[in-house]
Scaffold this motif. Structure first.
Motif, PDB file in Angstrom:
ATOM      1  N   MET A  64      19.766  32.548   0.283  1.00  9.17           N
ATOM      2  CA  MET A  64      20.245  31.225   0.297  1.00  9.17           C
ATOM      3  C   MET A  64      20.406  30.676  -1.296  1.00  9.17           C
ATOM      4  N   GLU A  65      21.002  31.238  -2.173  1.00 11.84           N
ATOM      5  CA  GLU A  65      21.168  30.877  -3.482  1.00 11.84           C
ATOM      6  C   GLU A  65      22.349  29.741  -3.624  1.00 11.84           C
ATOM      7  N   VAL A  66      21.880  28.771  -4.124  1.00  9.93           N
ATOM      8  CA  VAL A  66      22.706  27.365  -4.198  1.00  9.93           C
ATOM      9  C   VAL A  66      23.925  27.852  -5.275  1.00  9.93           C
ATOM     10  N   THR A  67      25.161  27.920  -4.974  1.00 11.73           N
ATOM     11  CA  THR A  67      26.199  28.281  -5.713  1.00 11.73           C
ATOM     12  C   THR A  67      27.296  27.044  -5.532  1.00 11.73           C
ATOM     13  N   LYS A  68      27.907  26.811  -6.819  1.00  7.42           N
ATOM     14  CA  LYS A  68      29.121  25.982  -6.795  1.00  7.42           C
ATOM     15  C   LYS A  68      30.420  26.390  -5.884  1.00  7.42           C
ATOM     16  N   LEU A  69      30.904  25.450  -5.319  1.00  7.65           N
ATOM     17  CA  LEU A  69      32.306  25.497  -4.539  1.00  7.65           C
ATOM     18  C   LEU A  69      33.182  25.779  -5.325  1.00  7.65           C
ATOM     19  N   ALA A  70      34.306  26.429  -5.142  1.00  7.85           N
ATOM     20  CA  ALA A  70      35.546  26.737  -5.756  1.00  7.85           C
ATOM     21  C   ALA A  70      36.253  25.437  -5.979  1.00  7.85           C
ATOM     22  N   GLU A  71      36.341  24.429  -5.106  1.00  9.14           N
ATOM     23  CA  GLU A  71      36.921  23.184  -5.487  1.00  9.14           C
ATOM     24  C   GLU A  71      35.915  22.043  -5.156  1.00  9.14           C
ATOM     25  N   GLU A  72      36.070  21.121  -5.802  1.00 10.01           N
ATOM     26  CA  GLU A  72      35.177  19.840  -5.510  1.00 10.01           C
ATOM     27  C   GLU A  72      35.538  19.061  -4.128  1.00 10.01           C
ATOM     28  N   LYS A  73      34.417  18.667  -3.428  1.00  8.52           N
ATOM     29  CA  LYS A  73      34.812  18.174  -2.016  1.00  8.52           C
ATOM     30  C   LYS A  73      34.345  16.663  -2.289  1.00  8.52           C
ATOM     31  N   ARG A 118      21.629  15.989  -2.462  1.00  7.82           N
ATOM     32  CA  ARG A 118      21.187  16.348  -3.379  1.00  7.82           C
ATOM     33  C   ARG A 118      21.911  18.064  -3.561  1.00  7.82           C
ATOM     34  N   THR A 119      21.839  18.825  -2.547  1.00 10.89           N
ATOM     35  CA  THR A 119      22.366  20.182  -2.527  1.00 10.89           C
ATOM     36  C   THR A 119      23.807  20.043  -2.434  1.00 10.89           C
ATOM     37  N   ALA A 120      24.642  19.423  -2.023  1.00 10.12           N
ATOM     38  CA  ALA A 120      26.112  19.239  -2.239  1.00 10.12           C
ATOM     39  C   ALA A 120      26.180  18.825  -3.519  1.00 10.12           C
ATOM     40  N   ALA A 121      25.501  17.833  -4.302  1.00 10.80           N
ATOM     41  CA  ALA A 121      25.877  17.547  -5.751  1.00 10.80           C
ATOM     42  C   ALA A 121      25.831  18.667  -6.397  1.00 10.80           C
ATOM     43  N   ILE A 122      24.568  19.621  -6.292  1.00 14.60           N
ATOM     44  CA  ILE A 122      24.257  20.588  -6.910  1.00 14.60           C
ATOM     45  C   ILE A 122      25.710  21.443  -6.763  1.00 14.60           C
ATOM     46  N   ALA A 149      24.726  20.919   3.508  1.00 10.56           N
ATOM     47  CA  ALA A 149      25.370  21.385   2.211  1.00 10.56           C
ATOM     48  C   ALA A 149      25.677  22.583   2.109  1.00 10.56           C
ATOM     49  N   MET A 150      24.595  23.601   2.429  1.00 12.80           N
ATOM     50  CA  MET A 150      24.827  24.934   1.843  1.00 12.80           C
ATOM     51  C   MET A 150      26.310  25.511   3.019  1.00 12.80           C
ATOM     52  N   ALA A 151      26.371  25.114   4.061  1.00  8.71           N
ATOM     53  CA  ALA A 151      27.705  25.484   4.678  1.00  8.71           C
ATOM     54  C   ALA A 151      28.709  25.136   4.288  1.00  8.71           C
ATOM     55  N   LEU A 152      28.856  24.274   3.319  1.00 13.70           N
ATOM     56  CA  LEU A 152      30.130  23.623   2.916  1.00 13.70           C
ATOM     57  C   LEU A 152      30.805  24.950   2.179  1.00 13.70           C
TER      58      LEU A 152
END
Length: 646
Positions: free
Chosen positions: A376-385, A401-405, A642-645
């Motif tokens: 469960m490493e928190v990584t950035k999405l390819a595109e902002e949502k 918090r997690t979605a913002a990270i 947030a991790m499922a995004l």
């Protein structure tokens, strides 16, 4: 008061082992080792993350010498060379970050063992009643078996050397088997391992000697021991002093000390009710009797750690659950960012609670990543949502918090004037200090992440923010449940949440409902010298409380003289007080200046369901708006959302 944390960063030595700082990860079972006696990737990564986070010394959980003596959870297979390669991987990955790692060795739980794990009948120093089943009498170890255990310790010490561990710690703590030999409460032997305190300590000193013969003079041997059992008949602080003196002479290089045993289990796993630094008191006397370094555990905050180190009564502070909650806290503190340290709320729910209640690996209420770091490493999405979060309770805060990270543009809409939800509003007692700190931490983190929080703002079903959002997280929480009883609208009646927020003026208070919320409220008011009665329709209060926490809570409710009426049903509220019906069918009125309703919560689901129905492709429901539960469940669901995004 502002703190200078520099004391934590002073290097020190245990024997020839040099530590970069005074912070140690406490020994805690992880339930991550596998059936072949090697630790899993999850377990190795767990230790590595705490080393990476800046701890100076990593202490493994107790590793048992053999299956015969273990009677506990899964551990490394110390009696097989097959487990050495994987253990070496663990050690090297800890060393890679500059920390040292110590292997904790245990010959077992003895009378504290669970039946049907290991031997059918638990072993002990003497024919003691088993802790979990007093009708079962333990089998005393034969002298020949004691000699075999000494050989097993030597084998385990060789394992530690071969795998590259920097030290070993002997688990003589918590009323486990070694402690059962040391304490007269559990040792009634008449041979060379019983009788005088010197004889009772012989088992422990021979273990030290067995290990020393293998590891040589320069390898650190640490001894973990409870200096005060805290129950009548148990070993006292005064009793323990000659024992640690003798152990130092036998070759112990440091002592890992605190208090408690299974008879006082809420000090083995300290609760929010026992307070911070709850076992620091043992250090002052111990310092007078030994010259080697002293390690201390027990609900330490960073500030109590500094206080104890500066007193000179301890040399290393052992942090357990705080390093579970935030493995990076040493690095954050070192960088001057105390405000970024995520606090452990001392709830015991998802660490020891998972192990005790579900026999599964530990995690954390406030840090769902614990135990799952690999996956469960928190990584950035390819595109902002664009993410909209409705509700600023713990689940909504974590989702935001997690979605913002992950790089999302996040806005929270909260109907009230503060963040934290019911979880934060009921955190008024002194023993819920850490919950208040957690809510404050969320506020700081969201501000740093640029999350917009709109307070006093209700969202309608057709609100443009929902239409324009890429993702919607609904965390509207729960609302109080009050049964349809006569007089529920009486002016004396106060909802339990309002009681925390606004306080209670009356002297005689009756609380309707004896779950965790009702009991915590009762304790808080009793600590304010009010006369408090709890009315509970079931046959016991606090049945929803984690069992170890319940030990503390029950003790404190009794200490503060809270009157508890069980098997008693609230049937009405009058100007005089609360009308109740007892188990025998009789009724009476309990006088009350104020009546607090704590019957429980129900999902606040109306808006949540409507949003999910209208925007099914982009809506995720979080926490109590689906099913009432504890804060840890809401935080975990918020994190997962947030991790499922993608």
């Amino acid at each position: 008061m502002s703190y200078d944390y520099l004391k934590l960063w002073e290097p020190m030595k245990i024997n020839k082992m040099r530590l970069r700082n005074r912070i140690m990860l406490s020994a805690m079972g992880t339930f991550t080792p596998m059936q072949d006696g090697t630790d899993s990737e999850e377990g190795i990564r767990y230790y590595e993350e705490r080393a990476k986070g800046g701890a100076g010394l990593i202490m493994t959980g107790a590793m048992f010498l053999s299956e015969k003596t273990a009677q506990g959870g899964p551990t490394l297979n110390l009696y097989s060379t097959r487990a050495i390669p994987k253990a070496t991987v663990m050690v090297e990955r800890v060393h890679r970050w500059g920390a040292k790692i110590c292997l904790q060795l245990s010959c077992g739980t003895g009378r504290n063992g669970m039946p049907d794990i290991g031997e059918r009948v638990p072993i002990s120093s003497s024919p003691n009643p088993a802790f979990y089943n007093p009708e079962m009498i333990c089998r005393p170890l034969e002298v020949s078996e004691i000699k075999d255990i000494m050989k097993e310790f030597a084998t385990a010490a060789s394992f530690a050397l071969n795998a590259g561990f920097d030290a070993v710690e002997i688990h003589g703590h918590a009323g486990y088997l070694i402690d059962q030999f040391i304490s007269p409460e559990w040792n009634t032997r008449t041979d060379e391992y019983g009788g005088s305190w010197e004889n009772r300590t012989r088992f422990a000193t021979e273990i030290v000697e067995s290990i020393r013969n293998v590891v040589g003079p320069n390898f650190p041997i640490i001894f973990r021991i409870s200096l005060d059992h805290m129950f009548k008949g148990g070993r006292t602080l005064e009793d323990s002093m000659p024992i640690i003196e003798l152990l130092e002479k036998a070759g112990v290089d440091a002592f890992d000390i605190d208090s408690g045993c299974y008879e006082t289990m809420d000090y083995i796993f300290p609760t929010c009710y026992t307070g911070e630094a709850c076992m620091a008191y043992v250090c002052e006397e111990a310092r007078k009797h030994v010259s080697v370094p002293i390690i201390n555990a027990g609900n330490h905050s960073m500030e109590t750690a500094v206080d104890l180190l500066e007193s000179g009564n301890a040399d290393i502070i052992s942090f357990g659950r705080q390093l579970i909650a935030d493995p990076q806290f040493p690095n954050k503190l070192k960088a001057g960012h105390r405000e970024d340290v995520r606090p452990c709320i001392i709830c015991n729910e998802e660490c020891i609670g998972r192990i005790f209640g579900r026999l599964t690996q530990l995690s954390c209420t406030v840090n769902p990543n614990t135990g799952f770091e690999t996956h469960m490493e928190v990584t950035k999405l390819a595109e902002e949502k664009k993410v909209v979060v409705i509700g600023a309770g713990p689940g909504g805060l974590e989702a935001a918090r997690t979605a913002a990270i992950r790089g999302c543009k996040v806005t929270i809409y909260e109907a009230t004037d503060i963040i934290g939800g019911t979880f934060g509003r009921i955190a008024s007692p002194s023993f819920k200090k850490r919950i208040r700190e957690l809510i404050k931490w969320y506020g700081v983190q969201l501000d740093k992440l640029g999350v917009e929080i709109k307070l006093n703002t209700k969202v309608g079903l057709d609100d443009p923010c929902l239409v324009n959002a890429d993702e919607i997280f609904v965390a509207t929480g729960s609302v109080p449940f009050v049964p349809n009883i006569e007089g529920k609208d009486n002016k004396k009646v106060i909802d339990v949440t309002a009681a925390h927020v606004n306080g209670v003026e009356g002297q005689n208070v009756v609380i309707c409902g004896g779950g965790l919320s009702g009991c915590d409220t009762a304790l808080e008011l009793a600590m304010q010298d009010k006369d408090v009665t709890i009315v509970e329709m079931l046959d016991a209060c606090a049945r929803d409380v984690m069992p170890i926490n319940k030990i503390s809570l029950d003790r404190m409710l009794a200490e503060y003289k809270v009157n508890i009426l069980t098997s008693t049903k609230v049937v009405g509220i009058t100007d005089e007080g609360v009308k109740v019906e007892k188990a025998d069918g009789t009724t009476e009125v309990i006088p009350a200046d104020n009546v607090i309703t704590a019957f429980g919560q129900r999902p606040n689901h109306t808006l949540a369901d409507a949003i999910a129905d209208k925007y099914p492709l982009k809506t995720t429901l979080i926490g109590d708006c689906q099913k009432t539960s504890k804060a840890g469940n809401a935080i975990r669901e918020g994190y997962y959302a947030a991790m499922a995004l993608q």
